[in-house]
Design a protein around this motif. Sequence first.
Motif, PDB file in Angstrom:
ATOM      1  N   CYS A  20       9.596   1.449  -9.875  1.00 45.39           N
ATOM      2  CA  CYS A  20       8.819   1.677 -11.089  1.00 45.39           C
ATOM      3  C   CYS A  20       8.074   3.015 -11.012  1.00 45.39           C
ATOM      4  O   CYS A  20       8.035   3.777 -11.977  1.00 45.39           O
ATOM      5  N   THR A  61      15.434   0.972 -14.844  1.00 45.24           N
ATOM      6  CA  THR A  61      15.683  -0.456 -14.672  1.00 45.24           C
ATOM      7  C   THR A  61      16.959  -0.872 -15.402  1.00 45.24           C
ATOM      8  O   THR A  61      17.738  -1.685 -14.900  1.00 45.24           O
ATOM      9  N   ALA A  79      14.243  -5.192 -18.949  1.00 38.23           N
ATOM     10  CA  ALA A  79      13.468  -4.027 -18.493  1.00 38.23           C
ATOM     11  C   ALA A  79      12.012  -4.134 -18.937  1.00 38.23           C
ATOM     12  O   ALA A  79      11.101  -3.846 -18.158  1.00 38.23           O
ATOM     13  N   ASP A  83       9.024  -4.254 -16.149  1.00 35.22           N
ATOM     14  CA  ASP A  83       8.256  -3.034 -15.890  1.00 35.22           C
ATOM     15  C   ASP A  83       6.987  -2.811 -16.705  1.00 35.22           C
ATOM     16  O   ASP A  83       6.174  -1.977 -16.332  1.00 35.22           O
ATOM     17  N   HIS A 143      10.041  -7.885 -11.607  1.00 32.36           N
ATOM     18  CA  HIS A 143      11.342  -7.452 -11.079  1.00 32.36           C
ATOM     19  C   HIS A 143      12.183  -8.608 -10.552  1.00 32.36           C
ATOM     20  O   HIS A 143      13.375  -8.436 -10.331  1.00 32.36           O
TER      21      HIS A 143
END
Length: 150
Positions: A20, A61, A79, A83, A143
């Motif tokens: 990230c 991502t 994503a 994130d 994640h």
Amino acid sequence: MEHHSEQSLNRLAFSATIHCLTGCAIGEVLGMVIGTALSWGNGETIVLSIALAFLFGYSLTMLPLLRGGVALAAAIPVAFAADTISITIMEIVDNAIILVIPGAMEAGVTELLFWASLAFSLLVAGAAAYPANRYLIARGRGHAVVHAYH
């Protein structure tokens, strides 16, 4: 066994944070360079940097997901779920630090202060996001959602 799973969780959270942070750093650096080169004010430069940090963070991502055959319509929410919290934390911390370092926003791209303050702020931002990433992964969120596709 519990110690091993905690190490794995820590390792996964660290990896997710670095991942990230990479996207954030690309966007943040690019935004700061563009804003500084165009002599934009602090507000415009920060808005551009934040927008690019989210764009690159989400893109990094989504790329492996898309390469793995996940449809774009499915990759986008993954994503976002993975994130958004991490990037938000990083951007708040990163930009707050840049704003409080005297002269950092006025420094040119050829000055050490520009790069040193940006590097420092990104490292602190990554450290600030790590606990959130660890918490989310431990609960099957963040994640952990991306890793379900691997």
